[in-house]
Write an enzyme that holds these catalytic residues in place. Sequence first.
Site, PDB file in Angstrom:
ATOM      1  N   LYS A 100       0.802  -1.361   0.095  1.00 30.63           N
ATOM      2  CA  LYS A 100      -0.224  -0.029  -0.058  1.00 30.63           C
ATOM      3  C   LYS A 100       0.795   1.034  -0.082  1.00 30.63           C
ATOM      4  O   LYS A 100       2.202   1.087   0.462  1.00 30.63           O
ATOM      5  CB  LYS A 100      -1.060   0.107   1.265  1.00 30.63           C
ATOM      6  CG  LYS A 100      -2.052   0.839   1.207  1.00 30.63           C
ATOM      7  CD  LYS A 100      -3.120   0.293   0.466  1.00 30.63           C
ATOM      8  CE  LYS A 100      -4.361   1.052   0.121  1.00 30.63           C
ATOM      9  NZ  LYS A 100      -5.479   0.302  -0.510  1.00 30.63           N
ATOM     10  N   ASP A 123      -6.821   4.092  -4.771  1.00 32.05           N
ATOM     11  CA  ASP A 123      -7.611   3.962  -3.466  1.00 32.05           C
ATOM     12  C   ASP A 123      -8.466   5.425  -3.253  1.00 32.05           C
ATOM     13  O   ASP A 123      -8.461   6.258  -4.152  1.00 32.05           O
ATOM     14  CB  ASP A 123      -6.564   3.727  -2.276  1.00 32.05           C
ATOM     15  CG  ASP A 123      -7.388   3.241  -1.089  1.00 32.05           C
ATOM     16  OD1 ASP A 123      -7.777   2.097  -0.925  1.00 32.05           O
ATOM     17  OD2 ASP A 123      -7.508   4.235  -0.237  1.00 32.05           O
ATOM     18  N   GLY A 169     -20.425   7.155   2.017  1.00 36.14           N
ATOM     19  CA  GLY A 169     -19.513   7.576   0.946  1.00 36.14           C
ATOM     20  C   GLY A 169     -20.224   8.041  -0.434  1.00 36.14           C
ATOM     21  O   GLY A 169     -21.501   7.812  -0.608  1.00 36.14           O
TER      22      GLY A 169
HETATM   23  O1  2IT Z   1      -8.107  -1.730  -0.927  1.00 35.40           O
HETATM   24  C1  2IT Z   1      -7.780  -1.988  -2.277  1.00 35.40           C
HETATM   25  O2  2IT Z   1      -7.872  -3.129  -2.430  1.00 35.40           O
HETATM   26  C2  2IT Z   1      -7.734  -1.153  -3.296  1.00 35.40           C
HETATM   27  N1  2IT Z   1      -7.548   0.050  -3.167  1.00 35.40           N
HETATM   28  C3  2IT Z   1      -7.425  -1.551  -4.597  1.00 35.40           C
HETATM   29  C4  2IT Z   1      -6.073  -2.220  -4.764  1.00 35.40           C
HETATM   30  C5  2IT Z   1      -5.524  -2.560  -6.247  1.00 35.40           C
HETATM   31  O3  2IT Z   1      -4.366  -2.847  -6.381  1.00 35.40           O
HETATM   32  O4  2IT Z   1      -6.534  -2.604  -7.316  1.00 35.40           O
END
Ligand code: 2IT
Length: 445
Positions: A124, A164, A235
């Site tokens: 992340k 994200d 949201g």
């Molecule tokens: O929290 C998540 O799974 C995402 N933001 C998507 C991550 C992704 O690599 O598609």
Amino acid sequence: MKVKEILAELEKKHPGEPEYHQAVKEVLETIEDVYNENPRFAKAGVLERLVEPDRIFTFKVPWMDDKGNVQVNLGYRVQFNGAIGPYKGGLRFHPTVNLSILKFLGFEQIFKNSLTSLPMGGGKGGSDFDPKGKSENEVMRFCQSFMLELWKHIGPETDVPAGDIGVGGREIGFLYGMYKKLASEHTGVLTGKGLNWGGSLVRPEATGFGGIYFVKEMLATNNDTLQGKKVSISGFGNVAWGAALKATQLGATVVTISGPDGYIYDPAGISGEKIDYMLDLRASNQDIVEPYAKKFAGSKFVKGKKPWEVKVDIALPCATQNELNGADAQTLIANKVMLVAEISNMGCTPEAIAEFHKNKIQYAPGKAVNAGGVATSGLEMTQNSMKLNWNKDEVDEKLHSIMVNIHEACVKYGKRADGYVDYVKGANIAGFLKVANAMVDQGLV
Ligand code: 2IT
């Protein structure tokens, strides 16, 4: 096992990271039994290794705003665990971003990605950059500066970021453009790309669609369906949009959306052009939902409140972590909610989850329910590797069967003697086993 010791050690080593401790605690407590049944995990130090990221990159992101002033933000990438595939996970641009948030998200991502059955490790990243009120040129300059540093650490076989909160198709475009210029190659280094330059059909809808496919399976365990159900959603971004679209298609009535300013209650249902309008609201970069009530008669804006006070059959947190607390859970339960599924990451606090479990409300965690987003990112990576594009039905069918399989795995490991399914335990065990076994197989690295 030494769950307590590991948690105490973690809190000592990394003080002031509450979201990270919360995510680790939930996983460790639910996998304790399988961990103890497999002494090879302890022998290989699986837990001690799993709770620490493989590595973290922190960097400065300097950029110039439209007035010619220098701005400086922080950038991060947490490469958490690469046992089953290249690091994979989104980038979040939001003023609340810090290491605690990114480590919790990266940790969750390990198990979520494992659940998809695709070969993806957990990662992340992001920045404390606030997209609110920024011009398109400012967003572009920020993304370019961010990638100028990040590109050294990522690659299609190494680490594949995506979007994200605060990072959508537009930002992925700016990030990809800069990566391509620096690396001199067109490659599947990011997912969520535009359709004309390597993106996959259904990726924009995938998190919300996958979440609703999962809810459909939860309901089916009680021979029930979405038809006629009243649904509250929090949201109003990409996830809420996809969930509203699919829930409506399957016969439910979505009566709320929300923003930092409050929530919208629309008893007639948020459908058709109202769902399209969510995209306009988001694109305005204002981070408010109030204009919806001015545009659509019969709806109302409730200032400063969360949508969980509305009486519904199904509640779907689709915004951010810890957005539904113990008191919210009690309100929902008093209003006879039948099912709560997180499409946001760690949307419910531990107190809320305890309420749902105590009252035998069907409840499932984000790492299972929202895995359709990253799963479809995995399908985008596959298409990029094969240098071809699947059509909409092909991707949607694959997404659907992945969600059905994740649900099955949760039931396999989470079903109690009385038939109630503990989806938290089920998801954590199913996700953990695959990663833990891979770590043991690959030795002490
Ligand atoms: O929290 C998540 O799974 C995402 N933001 C998507 C991550 C992704 O690599 O598609």
